[in-house]
Design a protein around this motif. Structure first.
Motif: not given
Ligand SMILES: Nc1ncnc2c1ncn2[C@@H]1O[C@H](COP(=O)(O)OP(=O)(O)O)[C@@H](O)[C@H]1O
Ligand SMILES: [Mg+2]
Lengths: 249, 323, 304
Positions: C226-238, C294-304
């Motif tokens: 699940t952590f891996v999912v959250v990191v790849i998806g971008g923290v905070g992004s459903i 490629i994307r240090p903040k994940g695919l759909f990072a919230a904010g930034g």
């Protein structure tokens, strides 16, 4: 080269908001160039782009003729670009002396040494003590940065920036929150530096700006609406309307 | 002079432990003492990045395990006389295996650190955890080296002139390495680099404004920390004469963090005291109930929620209160 | 071809499970800034409570509310007693406190249920398999999981994008101070979000019961994925949690199913199996490494 800093068409967007909009500006060598403008005009955003903390969306930045637009922040420091932060940003657990010492050490090099003793680096600490001796913080050298008053923190901000031996100093509201006496002290300190280095001074305190600045640029909604001498700025109707009109009597 | 009291006292206690264990007739005490030494090293290496550098790495047991595996793998190739990848011979010499263990775990830390340090905050925690788990799975699936069961090392690595079949000798070898390691660590935290590292923990943005390329320094610290954990793991493999993926399970990483916190984050002797507190607690609680982790969990929760600064912090407060 | 389709469905099923867990976790990170290692414990509690009720009453369906309620209740309790104290703390304290919770919950479950795995009885409707397309027989229970997961995804989409709570959640994950400035009862919002996350975790836990064993430690295994999912998806992004969850579920399942067979084409079977197993258990982590490059903040990072 008479320009230490030349900015052309600098642009930064935050979502829909254009924080700096096609900003073109130069700072002459040895000059104190003030940047004024209402809150939210984009002054800090401009400073952050200049020092490399924020990456511009468009535009170029030249420092002493060299294009630094895509250079990481720490390399710009090596080229002589120093800055202070609007909201003081110090090493809070360190003493004043350790703060300055680390700034001197950072410039001096040898930062990867794992076998030396940092307290034994004589040249670093001599320079540190020299910097402090000429400052208002001399009596506070062994206080933790966290325990300093606001005014003292602002002074330390400045000393930390000077310790990197900048050619151009970016000052983001060095007088903000200071009392009258402290403001006078800061003005004195800054004017004492005149000639040694160039400054881009962001400041709200008009007294300080008029006392220090050789030229003034006015930033409103991300755009430079004019650049000129103190008198020109004072008498410009656009400035009065956009800025002074709301604050000055 | 006063600064020397604590280290001298600690060395004396650890040096006397085999004698004390013999006197009270409890051999387990020497084992416990050795485990404290090795975990103290691992925890101290973590403290370098966590306490001094402010990087919350949740995968530190991975480097500990890699160090242990280096010893195990070198030993098994030395036994079978089959070169590794057909290139390098195995070894059973401690003076060879320890440096190699440090190099290999340092390389692992370099790779993982270079990727993880691109992020920060919660991402960094999760990523270090995830990469460590990846290494865990890697060793689980290495059936050539025992898979889940790990490698049994028949005999502790040899040191010329010493009888390493004797447990007490092994104990003193561990003690010497530990003392050397802590002496080295003392230099690091008081060096120019140590100062930069402490600065980065306090305010990374300020350090960048001073012209410090923080990423490189963090990575350097990360690698040094990985090497330290690898060294501790290599000793552990020699002491237990065994390595298994369990040594790098993510809960072990959690335990290392607990030791650092129990002792006092970012303090030099904290990890030693923390490792001692943790392992002694485990020793007695586990003797008493198989559900000792329940007690550990409750204690940990209370420590985190209601105290600050671990054991050394409490000592400081007591001292402060008296003055 | 049929085989691939079947594994695709398996991957989808695993993926929606990951999504159910990651959705809660990513919201809790995004909005409260709290890293909650004990999220896997809520999953385990949902599984045990639901399965216990299901076996004692003999009704699979009664297990669902039981699992949900137990997870949510424990979630509220944990939020009120522990997590609330952690909002203002640094990540390290959060990690330690929630790690302590894992130890506590695991031992409590052992004390109550023992170490042996327990199994959830499946109602007869779900026995056997049905032919979805000619030649492809698939267990209906797994289809149910997929359906439930997708339904929850749709439900969350509407909740986040069409309701007032959702608006606050969205605002909260990009700018926490703004929500406070709006005069919202932040504490209530946090409790609601945490409760929602716990509910989803409990649901996932109970639903997996009939497929995997319900046992101590089940939460930690899936927590890491699940952590891996959250990191790849971008923290905070459903949205990120959904895309990355399904993606990882499929990649992981496919690798495990086919990699050893593919490798057997090149090397000795025993080597192929060993290397295949190792690469596939590391697959999601390698994927994470690539995404981060490629994307240090994940695919759909919230904010930034
Ligand atoms: N990181 C950021 N993200 C989004 N908006 C920002 C960010 N930083 C500044 N802004 C916005 O950009 C505008 C300019 O801000 P700033 O440069 O701080 O103004 P000033 O320093 O002139 O008061 C403001 O409207 C501010 O809200
Ligand atoms: Mg500003």
């Amino acid at each position: 080269m008479t320009e230490i800093l030349r900015i052309e068409g600098l642009q930064k967007r935050f979502g829909g908001l254009v924080a700096t909009d096609n900003v073109t500006l130069d700072v002459h060598t040895g000059e104190i160039h003030a940047l004024i403008g209402p809150n939210g005009a984009g002054k800090s955003t401009l400073i952050n782009q200049l020092c490399g903390e924020l990456r511009q969306d468009a535009g170029v930045i030249h420092l002493a003729g060299r294009d630094i637009s895509h250079m990481p922040a720490h390399e710009r420091v090596d080229l002589g670009l120093g800055r202070t932060f609007q909201v003081t940003s110090l090493l809070e657990d360190f003493t004043v002396r350790e703060n300055v010492g680390l700034a001197v050490q950072a410039r001096d090099g040898g930062n990867f040494r794992v076998f030396d003793r940092v307290t034994a680096r004589r040249s670093v600490w001599e320079e540190t003590d020299h910097l402090l001796a000429g400052s208002l913080l001399n009596d506070r050298r062994d206080s933790r940065a966290a325990d300093l008053s606001h005014g003292e923190k602002k002074q330390l901000e400045l000393i930390l920036a000077l310790a990197t031996q900048p050619r151009l100093l970016l000052l983001d509201e060095p007088m903000a929150g200071l009392g009258h006496v402290e403001t006078q002290q800061m003005i004195e300190t800054l004017s004492g530096l005149r000639g040694e280095l160039s400054m881009l001074l962001v400041e709200h305190d008009m007294e300080a700006v008029f006392a220090l600045a050789d030229r003034i640029s006015v930033l409103v909604y991300g755009q430079i609406i004019m650049t000129g001498t103190a008198d020109e700025v004072r008498s410009d109707p656009r400035v009065r309307e956009a800025y002074l009109g709301t604050e000055d009597a | 002079m006063r600064k020397l009291i604590l280290p001298v006292l600690l060395i004396a206690i650890f040096a006397l432990m085999p004698l004390i264990a013999e006197l009270v007739g409890k051999n387990a005490l020497m084992t416990l003492s050795a485990r404290i030494l090795m975990y103290a090293m691992a925890a101290a290496s973590l403290n370098l990045i966590l306490g001094y550098g402010g990087m919350v790495s949740f995968g530190h047991a991975a480097y500990f395990g890699v160090g242990a595996y280096v010893v195990g793998i070198l030993y098994s190739h030395w036994m079978s006389e089959v070169p590794i990848f057909g290139l390098f011979p195995g070894s059973n010499q401690l003076l060879v295996t320890l440096p190699i263990a440090m190099i290999v775990s340092g390389l692992a830390a370099l790779l993982i650190g270079a990727l993880s340090l691109r992020t920060g905050g919660v991402q960094f925690i999760m990523i270090t955890l995830a990469f460590a788990q990846m290494i865990f799975f890697l060793f689980v699936s290495l059936t050539a080296y025992g898979g889940e069961d790990g490698i049994i090392i028949r005999r502790a690595n040899a040191v010329p002139g010493l009888n390493m079949r004797d447990k007490t000798t092994v104990y003193y070898v561990i003690l010497v390495v530990a003392v050397l390691y802590f002496a080295w660590l003392w230099r690091v935290v008081n060096s120019s680099f140590g100062q930069v590292l402490k600065g980065i923990r306090q305010n990374e943005r300020r350090m960048e404004a001073m012209g410090i390329a923080t990423f490189r320094y963090k990575l350097y610290a990360f690698v040094l920390a990985g090497m330290g954990a690898g060294l501790a793991g290599a000793l552990m493999a020699n002491f237990l004469r065994f390595t298994s993926p369990d040594m790098m399970h993510w809960t072990k990483s959690g335990e290392l963090i607990i030791m650092v916190i129990l002792g006092g984050l970012g303090t030099f002797f904290g990890p030693i005291l923390g490792a001692a507190a943790f392992l002694i607690l485990e020793f007695y609680l586990a003797d008493w109930t198989e559900h000792w982790q329940l007690g550990l969990g409750i204690i940990l929760l209370l420590v985190v929620l209601f105290t600050k600064g671990g054991i050394l912090g409490a000592v400081d407060r007591l001292k402060g209160g008296r003055q | 071809m049929i085989l691939i389709l079947e594994q695709l469905l398996n991957g989808l099923q695993y993926g929606v499970m990951l999504f159910l867990l990651a959705a809660g976790l990513t919201l809790i990170f995004g909005i409260m800034g709290v890293i909650n290692l004990a999220h896997g414990s809520l999953y385990m509690i949902g599984a045990f409570a639901g399965t216990w009720v299901a076996t004692t009453t003999g009704s699979f369906w009664l297990g669902i509310p039981a699992g949900l309620i137990a997870a949510a209740l424990v979630g509220f309790l944990v939020e009120a007693t522990v997590i609330r104290k952690l909002y203002a703390r640094d990540h390290l304290d959060q990690v330690l406190a929630t790690f302590a919770l894992i130890l506590i919950f695991n031992q409590m479950i052992i004390l109550i249920f023992g170490r042996q795995p327990i199994f959830t009885p499946l109602p007869e409707v779900f026995y056997g398999s049905i032919e979805i397309i000619p030649g492809l027989f698939y267990p209906p229970y797994r289809l149910l999981i997929i359906a439930v997961g997708l339904l929850v995804a749709v439900g969350l989409y509407f909740l986040i994008n069409r309701t007032r709570v959702g608006m606050l959640v969205r605002a909260g994950s990009t700018n926490r101070d703004m929500v406070r400035a709006l005069g919202v009862d932040v504490r209530l919002l946090y409790t609601v979000v945490f409760g929602l996350g716990a509910l989803l975790a409990g649901l996932a836990g109970y639903m997996t019961g009939p497929i995997l064993a319900v046992q101590v430690g089940m939460g930690e295994d899936i927590l890491l994925a699940t952590f891996v999912v959250v990191v790849i998806g971008g923290v905070g992004s459903i949205k990120g949690a959904f895309v990355a969850g399904i993606g990882l579920g499929v990649v992981d399942t496919m690798l495990r199913a086919f990699l050893p067979t593919i490798l057997r084409g090149f090397m000795a079977p025993s080597d192929a199996d060993a290397i295949g197993a190792s690469v596939s258990s590391m697959g999601i982590f390698l994927l994470m490494a690539i995404v981060l490059l490629i994307r240090p903040k994940g695919l759909f990072a919230a904010g930034g």
